[in-house]
Write an enzyme that holds these catalytic residues in place. Structure first.
Site, PDB file in Angstrom:
ATOM      1  N   ASP A 174       1.596   6.310   2.260  1.00  0.00           N
ATOM      2  CA  ASP A 174       0.941   5.009   2.306  1.00  0.00           C
ATOM      3  C   ASP A 174      -0.544   5.282   2.217  1.00  0.00           C
ATOM      4  O   ASP A 174      -1.038   6.232   2.817  1.00  0.00           O
ATOM      5  CB  ASP A 174       1.372   4.202   3.551  1.00  0.00           C
ATOM      6  CG  ASP A 174       0.480   4.366   4.739  1.00  0.00           C
ATOM      7  OD1 ASP A 174      -0.296   3.458   5.028  1.00  0.00           O
ATOM      8  OD2 ASP A 174       0.574   5.427   5.372  1.00  0.00           O
ATOM      9  N   LYS A 194       3.891   2.217  16.662  1.00  0.00           N
ATOM     10  CA  LYS A 194       2.799   3.139  17.027  1.00  0.00           C
ATOM     11  C   LYS A 194       2.878   3.687  18.465  1.00  0.00           C
ATOM     12  O   LYS A 194       1.971   3.464  19.275  1.00  0.00           O
ATOM     13  CB  LYS A 194       1.443   2.454  16.798  1.00  0.00           C
ATOM     14  CG  LYS A 194       1.236   1.984  15.362  1.00  0.00           C
ATOM     15  CD  LYS A 194      -0.151   1.501  15.087  1.00  0.00           C
ATOM     16  CE  LYS A 194      -0.353   1.107  13.640  1.00  0.00           C
ATOM     17  NZ  LYS A 194       0.292  -0.079  13.175  1.00  0.00           N
ATOM     18  N   ASP A 228       0.815  -1.214   0.000  1.00  0.00           N
ATOM     19  CA  ASP A 228       0.000   0.000   0.000  1.00  0.00           C
ATOM     20  C   ASP A 228       0.852   1.269   0.000  1.00  0.00           C
ATOM     21  O   ASP A 228       0.406   2.329   0.396  1.00  0.00           O
ATOM     22  CB  ASP A 228      -0.938   0.008   1.213  1.00  0.00           C
ATOM     23  CG  ASP A 228      -0.193  -0.144   2.535  1.00  0.00           C
ATOM     24  OD1 ASP A 228       1.031  -0.369   2.513  1.00  0.00           O
ATOM     25  OD2 ASP A 228      -0.840  -0.034   3.587  1.00  0.00           O
TER      26      ASP A 228
HETATM   27  P1  GTP Z   1      -5.584  -1.957   8.080  1.00  0.00           P
HETATM   28  O1  GTP Z   1      -6.528  -3.040   8.483  1.00  0.00           O
HETATM   29  O2  GTP Z   1      -6.347  -0.775   7.480  1.00  0.00           O
HETATM   30  O3  GTP Z   1      -4.583  -1.570   9.116  1.00  0.00           O
HETATM   31  O4  GTP Z   1      -4.701  -2.478   6.825  1.00  0.00           O
HETATM   32  P2  GTP Z   1      -3.815  -3.807   6.622  1.00  0.00           P
HETATM   33  O5  GTP Z   1      -4.563  -5.003   7.058  1.00  0.00           O
HETATM   34  O6  GTP Z   1      -3.410  -3.816   5.181  1.00  0.00           O
HETATM   35  O7  GTP Z   1      -2.588  -3.617   7.566  1.00  0.00           O
HETATM   36  P3  GTP Z   1      -1.220  -2.836   7.316  1.00  0.00           P
HETATM   37  O8  GTP Z   1      -1.490  -1.570   6.561  1.00  0.00           O
HETATM   38  O9  GTP Z   1      -0.538  -2.730   8.608  1.00  0.00           O
HETATM   39  O10 GTP Z   1      -0.408  -3.857   6.398  1.00  0.00           O
HETATM   40  C1  GTP Z   1       0.838  -3.546   5.846  1.00  0.00           C
HETATM   41  C2  GTP Z   1       1.037  -4.381   4.587  1.00  0.00           C
HETATM   42  O11 GTP Z   1       1.074  -5.773   4.929  1.00  0.00           O
HETATM   43  C3  GTP Z   1      -0.110  -4.220   3.589  1.00  0.00           C
HETATM   44  O12 GTP Z   1       0.451  -4.191   2.292  1.00  0.00           O
HETATM   45  C4  GTP Z   1      -0.957  -5.463   3.797  1.00  0.00           C
HETATM   46  O13 GTP Z   1      -1.621  -5.880   2.621  1.00  0.00           O
HETATM   47  C5  GTP Z   1       0.093  -6.504   4.234  1.00  0.00           C
HETATM   48  N1  GTP Z   1      -0.507  -7.477   5.139  1.00  0.00           N
HETATM   49  C6  GTP Z   1      -1.079  -7.228   6.357  1.00  0.00           C
HETATM   50  N2  GTP Z   1      -1.524  -8.374   6.900  1.00  0.00           N
HETATM   51  C7  GTP Z   1      -1.240  -9.374   6.005  1.00  0.00           C
HETATM   52  C8  GTP Z   1      -1.475 -10.798   5.994  1.00  0.00           C
HETATM   53  O14 GTP Z   1      -2.048 -11.376   6.907  1.00  0.00           O
HETATM   54  N3  GTP Z   1      -0.998 -11.508   4.902  1.00  0.00           N
HETATM   55  C9  GTP Z   1      -0.370 -10.904   3.852  1.00  0.00           C
HETATM   56  N4  GTP Z   1       0.020 -11.667   2.824  1.00  0.00           N
HETATM   57  N5  GTP Z   1      -0.140  -9.561   3.826  1.00  0.00           N
HETATM   58  C10 GTP Z   1      -0.560  -8.816   4.889  1.00  0.00           C
END
Ligand code: GTP
Length: 359
Positions: free
Chosen positions: A216, A157, A106
């Protein structure tokens, strides 16, 4: 490796129907921008660490690969692995030969990947994190740098007053293969909370300061912001040029087959996706409209995101901070006050005058 398997809760309801990496930035999926940047820096292979749903959506989009070899590594069904688990799961695909790059899916960043690899090699670190300077670091992982680019402390955080600096984890890392020994297998792992703080304590975590453009798109405001930033730097290309009737206030970007009606005022800061139809006397500003949406006569859209295939009736007013999900239908004369979100395929026939979620 690009991580594309989170729930993206903060971007709901638009993320109910697409992963963050497929959100359109100036009418091009974020992942396509990332592929282009990686290919430019000589990267040859990409592993997409996905969940089942993300994989289906990505394959549907048919994004140009720019010569990259793309492999999918899937989280187990209904068992998300977090930000660390997918790295461990892809251990065999990555191999143990050399350091590798991991990106959050993202992130929109103008980053020189060759340079971050160079820093990693020079410092002989276990992990090198790209760091970006922000005003409020409290919603990110924050690093305290000491001389020689080493990170002394890494806190996820922290409350604003306890943040050790304004340098935040930009979601781009170079990792050495020894990292695999530190990530537990077959469970959800947060690399930011479980691995980086330990590496910092042991003096094996390095930082690389990222000076250029970085954002982001975790939240709707940031998604609008990156579209706005790029609109500002856009050299009006023929393909972006507004076609159709009405008044266009630059900067705007129109995808193919957009039509706009008489006496409409579009812009500034408007992105219209492919096949979007705008009626007569419509006013839109500071907004992104996804493909195939229709906005009918005398409607007003301000500071909002309109999902794919949404049908906005006549004399509708959509105020700032609204998110209209894909295929939503909004009836004539409806007003959505600030901060209203509407779930995909919902029909709205009455005005909503307080910020809320319509499910
Ligand atoms: P929020 O729920 O809005 O916090 O978003 P998020 O679930 O995408 O969490 P975050 O922004 O912290 O994730 C950072 C990156 O890691 C993003 O590109 C997510 O797609 C990826 N990511 C988070 N959790 C997983 C997971 O369980 N599996 C995979 N493959 N990628 C993950």
């Amino acid at each position: 490796m690009i991580l594309i398997g989170g729930f993206a809760t903060r971007l709901r309801p638009l993320s109910c129907t697409r992963p963050k990496a497929l959100f359109p930035i100036l009418n091009k999926p974020l992942l396509q921008w990332t592929f282009e940047r990686l290919a430019e820096d000589g990267i040859k292979e990409v592993i997409l660490a996905v969940n089942h749903q993300a994989e289906v959506f990505i394959k549907e989009q048919k994004i140009p690969k720019n010569g990259l070899k793309i492999t999918y590594s899937r989280d187990p069904l209904k068992k998300p692995l977090g930000t660390g688990g997918p790295i461990k799961k892809a251990e065999k695909l990555v191999g143990h030969d050399s350091p590798f790059l991991v990106l959050n899916g993202d992130i929109f960043a103008d980053i020189n990947y060759k340079e971050i690899f160079k820093t990693h090699e020079k410092e002989n670190a276990m992990a090198t994190i790209a760091l970006h300077n922000v005003k409020d670091p409290s919603k990110y992982g924050v690093a305290e740098l000491v001389k020689g680019n080493y990170i002394k402390k890494f806190v996820e955080k922290p409350p604003r007053k306890f943040a050790p600096s304004n340098l935040i984890n930009a979601g781009v890392y170079v990792l050495s293969p020894e990292i695999f020994e530190l990530i537990p297998k077959a469970r959800k792992v947060s690399i930011e909370r479980e691995v980086f703080p330990k590496l910092a304590e042991e003096g094996r975590l390095c930082g690389y300061i990222l000076e250029g453009l970085w954002i982001d798109i975790g939240e709707p405001r940031e998604f609008l912001e990156i579209n706005k930033t790029l609109l500002n730097s856009l050299v009006p290309l023929e393909e972006h040029k507004a076609r159709g009737r009405g008044k266009i206030k630059e900067p705007v970007a129109f995808d193919k087959n957009v039509s706009t009606g008489r006496q409409s005022v579009i812009g500034p800061y408007v992105v219209l996706g492919r096949n979007v139809t705008i009626g007569n006397s419509v006013c839109i500003k500071d907004s992104v409209v996804f493909p195939d949406a229709v906005i009918s006569d005398f409607s007003i859209v301000n500071g909002s995101i309109i999902g794919e295939g949404a049908m906005i009736g006549k004399k509708v007013e959509i105020n700032s901070g609204c998110i209209v999900g894909d295929h939503v239908k909004i009836r004539d004369n409806v007003t959505l006050s600030r901060g209203v979100s509407v779930c995909p395929a919902k029909e709205v026939s009455k005005s909503v005058l307080k910020p809320r979620y319509i499910v």
